[in-house]
Design a protein around this motif. Structure first.
Motif, PDB file in Angstrom:
ATOM      1  N   ALA A   1       0.829  -1.207   0.000  1.00 31.94           N
ATOM      2  CA  ALA A   1       0.000   0.000   0.000  1.00 31.94           C
ATOM      3  C   ALA A   1       0.860   1.253   0.000  1.00 31.94           C
ATOM      4  O   ALA A   1       0.493   2.276  -0.599  1.00 31.94           O
ATOM      5  N   ASP A   2       2.019   1.192   0.655  1.00 30.84           N
ATOM      6  CA  ASP A   2       2.942   2.328   0.641  1.00 30.84           C
ATOM      7  C   ASP A   2       3.502   2.556  -0.756  1.00 30.84           C
ATOM      8  O   ASP A   2       3.670   3.701  -1.191  1.00 30.84           O
ATOM      9  N   VAL A   3       3.801   1.481  -1.461  1.00 34.94           N
ATOM     10  CA  VAL A   3       4.314   1.592  -2.826  1.00 34.94           C
ATOM     11  C   VAL A   3       3.250   2.210  -3.733  1.00 34.94           C
ATOM     12  O   VAL A   3       3.539   3.143  -4.499  1.00 34.94           O
ATOM     13  N   GLN A   4       2.061   1.704  -3.669  1.00 34.83           N
ATOM     14  CA  GLN A   4       0.965   2.228  -4.489  1.00 34.83           C
ATOM     15  C   GLN A   4       0.748   3.718  -4.212  1.00 34.83           C
ATOM     16  O   GLN A   4       0.650   4.538  -5.145  1.00 34.83           O
ATOM     17  N   PHE A   5       0.687   4.088  -2.949  1.00 37.77           N
ATOM     18  CA  PHE A   5       0.460   5.482  -2.575  1.00 37.77           C
ATOM     19  C   PHE A   5       1.620   6.366  -3.035  1.00 37.77           C
ATOM     20  O   PHE A   5       1.410   7.444  -3.596  1.00 37.77           O
ATOM     21  N   THR A   6       2.848   5.906  -2.800  1.00 37.69           N
ATOM     22  CA  THR A   6       4.017   6.705  -3.161  1.00 37.69           C
ATOM     23  C   THR A   6       4.039   7.041  -4.641  1.00 37.69           C
ATOM     24  O   THR A   6       4.233   8.201  -5.033  1.00 37.69           O
ATOM     25  N   VAL A   7       3.849   6.035  -5.482  1.00 39.57           N
ATOM     26  CA  VAL A   7       3.950   6.259  -6.919  1.00 39.57           C
ATOM     27  C   VAL A   7       2.750   7.023  -7.464  1.00 39.57           C
ATOM     28  O   VAL A   7       2.891   8.023  -8.176  1.00 39.57           O
ATOM     29  N   MET A   8       1.552   6.575  -7.120  1.00 37.39           N
ATOM     30  CA  MET A   8       0.346   7.135  -7.737  1.00 37.39           C
ATOM     31  C   MET A   8      -0.051   8.488  -7.155  1.00 37.39           C
ATOM     32  O   MET A   8      -0.548   9.357  -7.888  1.00 37.39           O
ATOM     33  N   GLU A   9       0.162   8.689  -5.864  1.00 39.43           N
ATOM     34  CA  GLU A   9      -0.326   9.905  -5.212  1.00 39.43           C
ATOM     35  C   GLU A   9       0.761  10.936  -4.912  1.00 39.43           C
ATOM     36  O   GLU A   9       0.442  12.097  -4.655  1.00 39.43           O
ATOM     37  N   VAL A  10       2.016  10.505  -4.932  1.00 36.86           N
ATOM     38  CA  VAL A  10       3.095  11.425  -4.593  1.00 36.86           C
ATOM     39  C   VAL A  10       4.007  11.667  -5.798  1.00 36.86           C
ATOM     40  O   VAL A  10       4.053  12.762  -6.350  1.00 36.86           O
ATOM     41  N   LEU A  11       4.740  10.631  -6.216  1.00 29.38           N
ATOM     42  CA  LEU A  11       5.745  10.827  -7.265  1.00 29.38           C
ATOM     43  C   LEU A  11       5.133  11.264  -8.588  1.00 29.38           C
ATOM     44  O   LEU A  11       5.681  12.142  -9.267  1.00 29.38           O
ATOM     45  N   ARG A  12       4.019  10.682  -8.965  1.00 29.87           N
ATOM     46  CA  ARG A  12       3.380  11.050 -10.238  1.00 29.87           C
ATOM     47  C   ARG A  12       2.793  12.458 -10.202  1.00 29.87           C
ATOM     48  O   ARG A  12       2.573  13.055 -11.266  1.00 29.87           O
TER      49      ARG A  12
ATOM     50  N   PHE B   1       7.048   7.814 -14.344  1.00 31.05           N
ATOM     51  CA  PHE B   1       5.922   6.891 -14.162  1.00 31.05           C
ATOM     52  C   PHE B   1       4.729   7.254 -15.044  1.00 31.05           C
ATOM     53  O   PHE B   1       3.598   6.886 -14.731  1.00 31.05           O
ATOM     54  N   LYS B   2       4.990   7.953 -16.146  1.00 31.82           N
ATOM     55  CA  LYS B   2       3.884   8.430 -16.984  1.00 31.82           C
ATOM     56  C   LYS B   2       3.071   7.290 -17.589  1.00 31.82           C
ATOM     57  O   LYS B   2       1.875   7.450 -17.857  1.00 31.82           O
ATOM     58  N   GLU B   3       3.688   6.141 -17.810  1.00 30.51           N
ATOM     59  CA  GLU B   3       2.972   5.025 -18.417  1.00 30.51           C
ATOM     60  C   GLU B   3       2.248   4.149 -17.387  1.00 30.51           C
ATOM     61  O   GLU B   3       1.491   3.257 -17.763  1.00 30.51           O
ATOM     62  N   VAL B   4       2.458   4.412 -16.099  1.00 32.45           N
ATOM     63  CA  VAL B   4       1.824   3.608 -15.063  1.00 32.45           C
ATOM     64  C   VAL B   4       0.368   4.052 -14.909  1.00 32.45           C
ATOM     65  O   VAL B   4       0.090   5.170 -14.469  1.00 32.45           O
ATOM     66  N   THR B   5      -0.549   3.191 -15.269  1.00 26.89           N
ATOM     67  CA  THR B   5      -1.975   3.527 -15.183  1.00 26.89           C
ATOM     68  C   THR B   5      -2.573   3.146 -13.838  1.00 26.89           C
ATOM     69  O   THR B   5      -3.517   3.776 -13.368  1.00 26.89           O
TER      70      THR B   5
END
Length: 531
Positions: free
Chosen positions: A109-120, A130-134
């Protein structure tokens, strides 16, 4: 331990051992005093890639991967990973038993949150990385499945602690990430815990006794000292008060003397992952720099070799394009771009201005501007003095401005209150990660550091950048990036000056600081003192 490596679409399982753990020479204990120059604006490496933040934060935060000196990915929070044959699914098998510094468990859940809600969303380079990560699926606490719209092999080079730190969902979820208190009170999973920040003096990190790498870190403590005066920093290194300084913390003029001492080591290793390039950014939305001709003339008037030889003491190569020549090995670099002389061509610069109707007044002045200098040390002040003189030769009158880091970042990237800005950017292992953010219209992201502050916008270039990121055929991709470089060599919203060769200066008793491809931006979990 098993790790899955993607080789041409095939999955190969190999066994590896974490290097250094079985060695007997390493000694535990001790306090490493490193120079952090200048004082960082925060420790939020998930928001800003400001250099001083990078020196501290990767000791606190981990990434999914780390990288060796050959830039090959090695396990970190991801114990292993698999890439599907079509390149559109990347499955990370996460390490079990890892805890945040506050004792909470690290999960998918930390990985999902970090990439989708923070880094992106808020990281300077994350939207490209991470532009291609849907989406990211989390079928269990220790599996994170990245779903991609298109293959993005460059993403696998962006998963280190410096570039993409994993952050705790339980401390950021529901908050404004940019203003959350975590920025100055970081909680990571890394080898060192944040203890204290005494403004104007030091940051203290202590050993994480529950670090997931058994027996590491070796050091008891890291203290990052802020010493504004360059000569004082050099003296502190010479007399052993500090043990480590990177990224120009010790000016090259002092390195020339210190490198002769038996107690001091000097290296250019540890910078292969970042490909740093110094540059001038222009505000292309307002006169006088809304005209490409004046930007071309400035590029022609700068003597790049003089800067390298006289300010950086020979450490560097003249820039010849929007892309570093380091990309030659990938086939993406195109030499011979116009408007990029190694030595100044004043006659050509004057002709460009004359032909564009940018005429001098009665005092010989064609334009006036404030030149904002990156506040990272005396070398940049000297570079500014040189540029003031050089551009005066073509009728451009400069006033130099040197401010503290937070003020400079706000002026350039939040307020857009500048005309010319001397800076440096990391081009990283792939232009999608480090170069696109300079030029894409979608990278005009007010308030985000180290992106398109020039506010340059070119629909044709935008399309080429998008196509170049997705193109799998090497020959076709090379042709795309040649066209990109041709456009940028004529438009010049950014004028590259030289490809930098940073120096790391260290106490000769300090060992293990050069194991990571990130060098000073590494975790330092295997750093130790040889008494």
């Amino acid at each position: 331990m098993k790790i899955s490596i993607w080789l041409g679409g095939a999955i190969t399982a190999v066994s590896i051992a974490l290097s250094g753990l079985a060695a007997h020479a390493q000694k535990a204990g001790g306090t490493l005093v490193m120079l952090v120059q200048p004082e960082p604006p925060s420790l939020a490496s998930y928001i800003s890639t400001s250099g001083p933040i990078g020196l501290v934060a990767p000791k606190i935060y981990d990434g999914l991967l780390d990288y060796d000196k050959d830039l090959k990915g090695i396990p970190s929070l991801a114990e292993s990973w698999e890439v599907s044959d079509d390149g559109k699914t990347v499955t990370f098998n996460l390490r079990q038993g890892v805890k945040w510094h506050d004792g909470e468990p690290f999960t998918s859940a930390d990985v999902q949150f970090t990439v989708m809600e923070v880094l992106r969303k808020v990281h300077p380079r994350g939207p490209n990385s991470f532009k291609e990560v849907t989406s990211i699926d989390t079928p269990d606490d220790h599996t994170a499945v990245f779903n991609l719209a298109n293959p993005a092999p460059y993403m696998m080079r962006s998963l280190g602690a410096y570039e993409s730190p994993m952050v705790p969902k339980h401390l950021l979820d529901g908050q404004d990430v940019k203003s959350a208190s975590l920025a100055n009170n970081p909680v990571g999973t890394g080898p060192f815990k944040f203890v204290e920040w005494k403004k104007g003096q030091f940051i203290r990190l202590d050993k994480n006794e529950e670090y997931w790498k058994e027996g590491l870190p070796y050091l008891d403590r890291i203290v990052g000292r802020f010493i504004p005066d360059a000569s004082t920093r050099a003296a502190a290194m010479e007399n052993g008060e500090v043990h480590y300084g990177a990224y120009g913390a010790i000016p090259n003029v002092d390195v020339v003397r210190l490198r002769e001492l038996d107690s001091i080591g000097v290296t250019t290793d540890g910078y292969a992952m970042i490909n740093p390039v110094s540059l001038i950014e222009f505000n292309t939305t307002e006169p006088p720099f809304d005209k490409p001709e004046i930007r071309q003339a400035i590029s022609m008037a700068i003597d790049r070799q003089f800067l390298i030889d006289n300010i950086w003491f020979g450490y560097g190569n003249p820039a010849t394009s929007a892309l570093s020549s380091s990309y030659a090995a990938t086939g993406l670099y195109a030499p011979g771009m116009p408007n990029y002389p190694a030595n100044a061509d004043i006659e050509a610069a004057v002709k460009i201005l004359d032909d564009a109707g940018i005429a001098p007044d009665a005092d010989g002045v064609r334009a006036k501007a404030v030149l904002d200098l990156i506040p990272y040390g005396e070398d940049w002040r000297r570079a500014g003095e040189y540029m003031k003189q050089a551009l005066g030769d073509i009728g451009i009158e400069l006033e130099l401005r040197y401010e503290d880091v937070p003020t400079w970042l706000k002026r350039v990237y939040a307020d857009y209150d500048f005309r010319m800005n001397v800076n440096y950017f990391y081009q990283l292992p792939d232009p999608v990660l480090g170069v696109h953010r300079h030029y894409g219209t979608d990278q005009i992201r007010q308030g985000t550091h180290f992106v398109n502050s020039s506010r340059y916008s070119n629909p044709k270039l935008d399309q080429l950048l998008a196509d170049g990121a997705r193109e799998a055929n090497a020959e076709t991709r090379s042709a795309m990036y040649k066209e990109i470089q041709e456009i940028l060599a004529n438009d010049l919203p950014v004028v590259n000056l030289f490809e930098m060769k940073f120096l790391t200066v260290y106490n000769s008793k300090l060992k293990g600081h050069d194991l990571s491809g990130f060098g000073a931006y590494g975790s330092f979990d295997q750093v130790w003192f040889d008494d």
